[in-house]
Design a protein around this motif. Structure first.
Motif, PDB file in Angstrom:
ATOM      1  N   THR A 198      -4.314  -4.155 -14.408  1.00  0.00           N
ATOM      2  CA  THR A 198      -4.527  -5.598 -14.614  1.00  0.00           C
ATOM      3  C   THR A 198      -3.451  -6.401 -13.908  1.00  0.00           C
ATOM      4  N   LEU A 199      -2.212  -6.058 -14.164  1.00  0.00           N
ATOM      5  CA  LEU A 199      -1.110  -6.810 -13.555  1.00  0.00           C
ATOM      6  C   LEU A 199      -1.073  -6.596 -12.043  1.00  0.00           C
ATOM      7  N   ARG A 200      -1.303  -5.363 -11.623  1.00  0.00           N
ATOM      8  CA  ARG A 200      -1.282  -5.093 -10.185  1.00  0.00           C
ATOM      9  C   ARG A 200      -2.307  -5.954  -9.449  1.00  0.00           C
ATOM     10  N   GLU A 201      -3.513  -6.029  -9.973  1.00  0.00           N
ATOM     11  CA  GLU A 201      -4.563  -6.800  -9.305  1.00  0.00           C
ATOM     12  C   GLU A 201      -4.261  -8.294  -9.337  1.00  0.00           C
ATOM     13  N   ILE A 202      -3.722  -8.764 -10.455  1.00  0.00           N
ATOM     14  CA  ILE A 202      -3.408 -10.190 -10.556  1.00  0.00           C
ATOM     15  C   ILE A 202      -2.379 -10.585  -9.507  1.00  0.00           C
ATOM     16  N   PHE A 203      -1.311  -9.808  -9.400  1.00  0.00           N
ATOM     17  CA  PHE A 203      -0.257 -10.190  -8.464  1.00  0.00           C
ATOM     18  C   PHE A 203      -0.666  -9.911  -7.022  1.00  0.00           C
ATOM     19  N   LEU A 204      -1.457  -8.880  -6.799  1.00  0.00           N
ATOM     20  CA  LEU A 204      -1.963  -8.668  -5.435  1.00  0.00           C
ATOM     21  C   LEU A 204      -2.828  -9.834  -4.994  1.00  0.00           C
ATOM     22  N   ASP A 205      -3.680 -10.319  -5.882  1.00  0.00           N
ATOM     23  CA  ASP A 205      -4.513 -11.479  -5.546  1.00  0.00           C
ATOM     24  C   ASP A 205      -3.655 -12.679  -5.189  1.00  0.00           C
ATOM     25  N   ARG A 206      -2.578 -12.882  -5.957  1.00  0.00           N
ATOM     26  CA  ARG A 206      -1.722 -14.038  -5.688  1.00  0.00           C
ATOM     27  C   ARG A 206      -0.990 -13.887  -4.361  1.00  0.00           C
ATOM     28  N   VAL A 207      -0.550 -12.673  -4.050  1.00  0.00           N
ATOM     29  CA  VAL A 207       0.148 -12.451  -2.783  1.00  0.00           C
ATOM     30  C   VAL A 207      -0.818 -12.577  -1.612  1.00  0.00           C
ATOM     31  N   GLU A 208      -2.011 -12.015  -1.781  1.00  0.00           N
ATOM     32  CA  GLU A 208      -2.978 -12.062  -0.686  1.00  0.00           C
ATOM     33  C   GLU A 208      -3.507 -13.470  -0.431  1.00  0.00           C
ATOM     34  N   ALA A 209      -3.357 -14.366  -1.402  1.00  0.00           N
ATOM     35  CA  ALA A 209      -3.784 -15.753  -1.196  1.00  0.00           C
ATOM     36  C   ALA A 209      -2.796 -16.530  -0.336  1.00  0.00           C
ATOM     37  N   LEU A 210      -1.665 -15.928  -0.031  1.00  0.00           N
ATOM     38  CA  LEU A 210      -0.650 -16.612   0.766  1.00  0.00           C
ATOM     39  C   LEU A 210      -1.047 -16.674   2.237  1.00  0.00           C
ATOM     40  N   PRO A 211      -0.589 -17.693   2.959  1.00  0.00           N
ATOM     41  CA  PRO A 211      -0.717 -17.673   4.415  1.00  0.00           C
ATOM     42  C   PRO A 211       0.053 -16.470   4.981  1.00  0.00           C
ATOM     43  N   PRO A 212      -0.301 -16.001   6.182  1.00  0.00           N
ATOM     44  CA  PRO A 212       0.310 -14.767   6.728  1.00  0.00           C
ATOM     45  C   PRO A 212       1.836 -14.802   6.763  1.00  0.00           C
ATOM     46  N   HIS A 213       2.420 -15.881   7.264  1.00  0.00           N
ATOM     47  CA  HIS A 213       3.881 -15.913   7.352  1.00  0.00           C
ATOM     48  C   HIS A 213       4.530 -15.962   5.967  1.00  0.00           C
ATOM     49  N   ALA A 214       3.890 -16.628   5.034  1.00  0.00           N
ATOM     50  CA  ALA A 214       4.423 -16.662   3.670  1.00  0.00           C
ATOM     51  C   ALA A 214       4.378 -15.264   3.047  1.00  0.00           C
ATOM     52  N   HIS A 215       3.318 -14.525   3.365  1.00  0.00           N
ATOM     53  CA  HIS A 215       3.217 -13.142   2.882  1.00  0.00           C
ATOM     54  C   HIS A 215       4.386 -12.321   3.431  1.00  0.00           C
ATOM     55  N   GLU A 216       4.722 -12.519   4.698  1.00  0.00           N
ATOM     56  CA  GLU A 216       5.834 -11.800   5.318  1.00  0.00           C
ATOM     57  C   GLU A 216       7.163 -12.156   4.658  1.00  0.00           C
ATOM     58  N   VAL A 217       7.335 -13.418   4.332  1.00  0.00           N
ATOM     59  CA  VAL A 217       8.570 -13.861   3.686  1.00  0.00           C
ATOM     60  C   VAL A 217       8.708 -13.236   2.305  1.00  0.00           C
TER      61      VAL A 217
END
Length: 964
Positions: A259-278
């Motif tokens: 549950t937690l893994r999917e929630i936080f993965l969704d939030r990270v994947e919603a980031l723009p590419p450079h924000a994901h890198e940061v």
């Protein structure tokens, strides 16, 4: 991200609930509007807060309409209001209210889009809501307002602008990470903020204490401190995440839940590419990650890096403080760790290490060591870890240095370091362990070093002696110093060092004349050795103490003050600490300049804390201050000082000093259990200790035994002190002799035991010897000794009858001059007792009893108060009853202890506080220096008194009444 509101208690939000309720109802005038918009990240508890406030407002008589917005844009106009009306219709029982709700719902059903203007529609909605309210306050509760449709936005602006004619409040929750870019609600909030009746509340995550309380409630048992700290770090205080992690702990699940893994993965994947890198770079780094460092790692143009950081912060994944970045939840690092390939992870660590090494002036050695190790570069990690340890030592961070040297030793095993190099590392690690109070660890490292070196050198003997002395093994330390002086490889400089340290040790053993001789020897040897500042400081302090005690304070004190000044100029932390310690001990002890001594002790404690010696010398100095405060009757302040020192969790002789100080208070307070516990701990710590510890230990044991009527035990403790301990400390000997004579007098007066004439004869010989010897001591020392000898003389008078009131009056007068209230009150008790036994001066005896009782009550000296009250009862002398306020103050709570906790003893409250922290009985015993079995007895008593059956229930009571 919503939690099950019925599965866990609402914690940490009581003040927020009260504030929101007041803003919406209590402070809203008739026919006025108000609004609170609760802003916060997903899972922070917005919906739960809305539900709690709504229930309270409903109970208070308000009409509450509750609805939620949907993520469907403007496809369903006024959806949250319609949903709220339907829910309210199903729950409403009043006929007129039901009719008004149905009329409004029918209006929406008959409404044809575009048939009339928006203003007309809003006016009709407002009239309908007015009919529903029927003069009562109306509260519109809206969840997920980030998805609000245009019609509902217009309605909010219309109603909050005061265009309706009712007392209306709006409570809404907004998911902060959803308000990105040109979100229309941002403009609405900007408009509404201008209204004085509107408040936007940022709902923060839970703090550590609330996180622990919530996790404990879900798990159903107290958690270990390590577990609660891990929950706090991983969750960042987000209640939803705390609940998920706590359920995993409760159910024994390892790792991260899906549950937690999917929630936080969704939030990270919603980031723009450079924000994901940061975010990925920050997750790999050691927080906080400075902006400049992040720029060298991610290698983006400055504009794009700032834009990416903004996006990560807006999505509530990063926090920026002082131009450095933190992950809002450490779980993000765990989630992303599984998304990286090993080569990617190693490359990021290598880039961090290279970036940190590019600016050596910043001295990020510890972080470099971490990154080189994870980059698979053990040799470079070892070099960086050594630099980190040396940097920590330079900054007096000895606990940090000890940790780094331990890592260096571990890393050295992987790099195939040779024996000579390892010996050097062991030496450095042992010294750091000694400085941070890990004396047993220091001795163990030293033994490993000796085994590798193969020979016992003079330097090794000196270091072992130093560690043994601080570990409370004084006799072994003295023998080790002698071995150093006798060692054939001992250089003149090392002989000076050994003699100076031995002189310092002899002070703690109470052998002042010998300490003076060794100090003179050390000073003579140091004169021919260049750079022997440390030896000069130690020897001068010991010599000054010896001279001030045995000869002339006016000659000795300047020597000690000059030693302190020399130590400050040299800057060696241990020298500064020892100079402060001996000066404070002399002033608060034999010289009886207590106020100045307490000031010196506290100033020294602050200074040595700056020098990184908080766990060792700060503890000792605070113990000295507490002893001084005890003597002048400031017992409550002494308790605070001891509690402050205990936070360091000292060990060895440092712990013994503090426990003896606390035991003095416990004996005087009549807390038998606590005193027994501390005496047992000190006896364990000080196997082979010196007179400065052993004589007070035996004196306290005798005093405690007397309050319990165990006169034989008191007699044996005194006899041990007189026959087994060698000391020049006349004050300690006179104090012990008084306790011995008092024990014999108590045995005679109680008629429960016989007087040991042999013991009395030996004690009188001791007092005569002390009296003769004290003639040659310094005048202030002689005055204190004379005060104890006055008590001894008066106690002897009790052995043949009721005692001599004149002798007791003289003793009271002497102690009054010294400003020591406790022995003065005891002397007045005995004076009154002697007067009443002679059937004379009843009025004088009554006055003495009242004066003694007032002092004893003011101090909190329960056994003495009870004895005075018992004599007053027999003599029919009225004394005031003890007040509840005093009892509360004695409990250490500052007054106002709730009835649930008032039944507990101070020690039981101390144990309960640690139970509430989640510690096991064994861990509590280690913290408080008590056996695990004794802790079990304490916990059982706590359960009985609080009428609970589990540790969780007991912890809940403690947390409920904990001072805020």
């Amino acid at each position: 991200m919503a939690s099950d509101v019925h599965a866990a208690p609402l914690v940490g939000r009581a003040d927020t609930v009260a504030m929101v309720r007041a803003a919406l109802l209590d402070r809203v005038p008739q026919d006025q509007t108000a609004a609170v918009f609760v802003n916060g990240e997903s899972g922070v508890g917005k919906s739960r807060l809305l539900g709690e406030v709504a229930a309270g407002l409903r109970d208070a008589g308000a009409v509450v309409l509750t609805g939620s917005c949907l993520d469907i844009g403007d496809a369903s106009p006024l959806h949250p209001l319609l949903q709220a009306l339907r829910r309210f219709e199903a729950e409403a029982s009043h006929a007129r209210t039901c009719s008004a709700v149905r009329s409004l719902l029918n209006m929406f059903a008959d409404e044809t889009p575009g048939r009339e203007g928006a203003g007309t529609l809003l006016e009709r909605v407002s009239r309908g809501l007015h009919l529903i309210a029927q003069g009562r306050p109306l509260v519109l509760v809206l969840d997920d307002l980030q998805w609000v449709d245009r019609s509902t936005r217009q309605l909010l602006l219309y109603l909050l602008a005061g265009l309706g004619d009712m007392q209306l409040s709006v409570l809404a929750a907004i998911r902060s990470e959803a308000l990105q870019g040109a979100h229309p609600l941002r403009r609405v909030l900007t408009e509404l903020r201008r209204l004085r009746s509107v408040r936007v509340l940022d709902l923060a995550p839970l703090d550590r204490a609330a996180t622990r309380q919530l996790a404990t409630a879900i798990v159903g048992r107290p958690l270990a401190p390590e577990a609660t700290e891990q929950v706090w770090r991983r969750s960042g205080g987000n209640p939803f995440v705390v609940e998920e992690l706590a359920r995993d702990l409760r159910d024994g699940r390892d790792g991260l839940s899906d549950t937690l893994r999917e929630i936080f993965l969704d939030r990270v994947e919603a980031l723009p590419p450079h924000a994901h890198e940061v975010v990925q770079a920050v997750a790999v780094g050691v927080e906080p990650v400075e902006h400049d460092l992040l720029a060298r790692v991610v290698r983006l143009p400055e504009e794009r890096l700032i834009e990416a950081a903004h996006a990560a912060i807006a999505h509530r994944l990063l926090v920026c403080v002082d131009n450095a970045y933190h992950l809002r939840h450490r779980l993000v690092a765990e989630v992303l760790d599984h998304e990286l390939l090993p080569a990617e992870r190693a490359a990021l660590h290598r880039r961090y290490a290279d970036a940190l090494g590019a600016e050596p002036a910043q001295l990020h050695h510890a972080r470099s060591a971490h990154h080189w190790r994870l980059a698979g570069e053990p040799v470079r990690a070892l070099r960086a870890a050594m630099a980190a340890a040396e940097e920590a030592e330079r900054l007096h961070g000895y606990a940090e240095a000890h940790r780094h040297w331990s890592l260096v030793l571990d890393a050295a095993t992987d790099t195939g370091l040779g024996a000579p190099e390892r010996v050097t590392l062991l030496e450095k690690a042992a010294e750091a362990a000694h400085h941070c109070g890990e004396h047993a660890r220091a001795l163990a490292l030293l033994e490993e070093q000796a085994a590798l070196a193969g020979t016992a050198t003079c330097a090794l003997h000196i270091r072992r002696a130093r560690y043994l002395a601080h570990a409370g093994r004084s006799a072994l330390a003295e023998a080790e110093y002698q071995r150093a002086l006798d060692a054939p490889d001992c250089t003149p400089g090392q002989r000076a060092t050994a003699a100076a340290h031995l002189a310092e040790l002899l002070l703690h053993l109470g052998r002042y004349a010998e300490a003076g001789r060794r100090a003179r020897e050390a000073l003579a040897r140091s004169a021919s050795v260049e750079g022997s500042t440390s030896e000069v400081v130690l020897a001068s302090a010991a010599l000054g103490f010896s001279e001030a005690y045995l000869e002339d304070p006016d000659a000795g004190l300047p020597v000690m003050r000059e030693a302190l000044a020399t130590a400050e100029r040299s800057g060696r932390p241990e020298d500064v600490a020892l100079a402060y310690l001996h000066l404070a001990e002399l002033l608060t002890g034999p010289l009886n300049v207590i106020e100045e001594g307490v000031v010196v002790a506290r100033r020294g404690a602050e200074r040595v804390t700056e020098l990184g010696l908080g766990r060792t010398f700060e503890t000792r100095l605070l113990a000295v201050a507490a002893n001084g405060l005890f003597r002048v009757g400031q017992w409550a302040e002494a308790e605070k000082v001891i509690a402050d020192a205990l936070r360091h969790r000292p060990s060895g002789a440092d712990a013994a000093e503090l426990l003896l100080a606390r035991c003095r208070l416990s004996v005087a307070y009549g807390d038998v259990e606590a005193a027994d516990r501390d005496l047992e701990a000190v006896a364990t710590l000080l196997a082979g200790g010196g007179a400065r510890h052993v004589l007070p230990l035996l004196t306290l044991r005798a005093g405690l035994a007397m309050w319990q009527g165990r006169h034989d035990e008191a007699r044996q403790a005194v006899a041990r002190g007189l026959t087994e301990t060698r000391s020049d400390d006349l004050v300690l000997l006179a104090t012990l002799a008084w306790h011995g004579l008092r024990a014999e007098a108590e045995a005679y007066a109680s008629r429960t035991g016989r007087v040991d004439l042999t013991a009395v004869r030996r004690l009188r010989q001791v007092t005569n010897r002390v009296r003769r010897t004290s003639v040659q001591a310094a005048r202030p020392v002689r005055d204190v000794v004379d005060a104890f000898l006055a008590l001894c003389t008066a106690e002897v008078g009790r052995l043949d009858g009721p005692g001599d009131p004149v002798l007791w009056a003289r003793a009271a007068e002497v102690w009054d001059r010294r400003r020591h209230p406790y022995p003065a009150a005891y002397s007045r008790l005995r004076q009154a007792e002697a007067l009443l036994a002679r059937r004379g001066r009843d009025a004088t005896a009554a006055t003495l009893l009242r004066e003694a009782y007032e002092v004893a009550q003011g101090l909190g000296a329960r056994p003495l108060s009870e004895e005075i009250a018992a004599l007053a009862t027999r003599a029919r002398v009225p004394v005031p009853e003890p007040t509840a306020e005093r009892d509360g103050d004695r409990a250490g709570t500052g007054g106002g202890v709730h009835d649930e906790l008032s039944a507990l003893t101070p020690r039981e409250r101390e144990v309960l506080a640690l139970v509430a922290e989640g510690l096991t009985n064994r861990e509590i015993g280690q913290r408080l220096f008590i056996s695990e079995r004794t802790i079990g007895v304490h916990v059982s008593h706590i359960f009985d008194k609080l009428q609970v059956r589990t540790r969780v229930q007991a912890s809940a009571i403690h947390l409920r009444h904990r001072p805020r």
